[in-house]
Design an enzyme around this catalytic site. Sequence first.
Site, PDB file in Angstrom:
ATOM      1  N   ASP A  78       0.854  -1.170   0.000  1.00  0.00           N
ATOM      2  CA  ASP A  78       0.000   0.000   0.000  1.00  0.00           C
ATOM      3  C   ASP A  78       0.902   1.235   0.000  1.00  0.00           C
ATOM      4  O   ASP A  78       2.089   1.143   0.354  1.00  0.00           O
ATOM      5  CB  ASP A  78      -0.882  -0.038   1.249  1.00  0.00           C
ATOM      6  CG  ASP A  78      -1.689   1.228   1.442  1.00  0.00           C
ATOM      7  OD1 ASP A  78      -2.352   1.657   0.490  1.00  0.00           O
ATOM      8  OD2 ASP A  78      -1.632   1.800   2.543  1.00  0.00           O
ATOM      9  N   ASP A  80      -0.244   5.045   0.955  1.00  0.00           N
ATOM     10  CA  ASP A  80      -0.496   6.018   2.014  1.00  0.00           C
ATOM     11  C   ASP A  80      -0.434   5.373   3.393  1.00  0.00           C
ATOM     12  O   ASP A  80      -1.085   4.352   3.651  1.00  0.00           O
ATOM     13  CB  ASP A  80      -1.867   6.663   1.817  1.00  0.00           C
ATOM     14  CG  ASP A  80      -1.945   7.448   0.524  1.00  0.00           C
ATOM     15  OD1 ASP A  80      -1.535   8.609   0.508  1.00  0.00           O
ATOM     16  OD2 ASP A  80      -2.410   6.868  -0.491  1.00  0.00           O
TER      17      ASP A  80
END
Length: 279
Positions: A78, A80
């Site tokens: 991922d 963020d």
Amino acid sequence: MNLVIQSPEPLGAAHVKPLIALARGSQAQPIDPYAVRILDANPAQRGDVEAYCATHALDCAFVRPRLALSDFGLVAMDMDSTLITIECIDEIADFCGLKAEVSAITEAAMRGEIKNFDESLIARVALLKGLDADALEHVYIERLRLSPGAEAMLGAAQRAGLRTLLVSGGFTFFTDRLKARLGLDFTNANTLEIVDGKLTGKVVGEIVNASVKARTLRETCEHLGIPTSRAIALGDGSNDLEMMGEAGLSVAFRAKPVVRAAADVALNHVGLDGLLRLF
């Protein structure tokens, strides 16, 4: 199992004996000043070990003996609050005075309290309508920072022959730049619509939600000719859970409680390079 204990500070010897006892382990092997491996640990003691580690701000992981980084072929991340320290959409919203409002939606979505990620993203992006697109560059240059240990982790993974995938519910403006900067192999993220130099408040094309993240991991593994069991997936929010569930090793990085509970490994205190000490 092996039990790997890690600390963001040099790991004091005072912790080793009680952890061997709690884990019913046989002996401890130092990994480096910040980590130790306890052999023959009993995973049935996980609860007691985790309680001790939580009290002393340590990270713990039960891992299969002789597990090697080169056993894997892909590390999927991922973006963020995982590869980077910020939530890009919250920082973009700050440029139109709406950071608090957008951050509240982001936080609820990542905790799993908002079940429809698509709707939450559409609502947040709509609030950005009319913002000068230059704000994206300001966020990238002034606010985006890699998470601690990110470059060390990626470098080691690449040297071990793993390919790298950045898959994000965030935006291609940032994933494209990180791909070039870090030498990543694959990315998938959302595209913000920009017309006449301003954000329209819309996302172009398919939204990268939880199921799309999981599909991207599967398709990348298929492209590489490896089973998903040879993928490592790292994430922090509920929209990472499906992707993490597909992987052979799932790692929650400074994650929301629902993600920590579901992951094989939770790194709550050390950096992303803590992944390397598991092998």
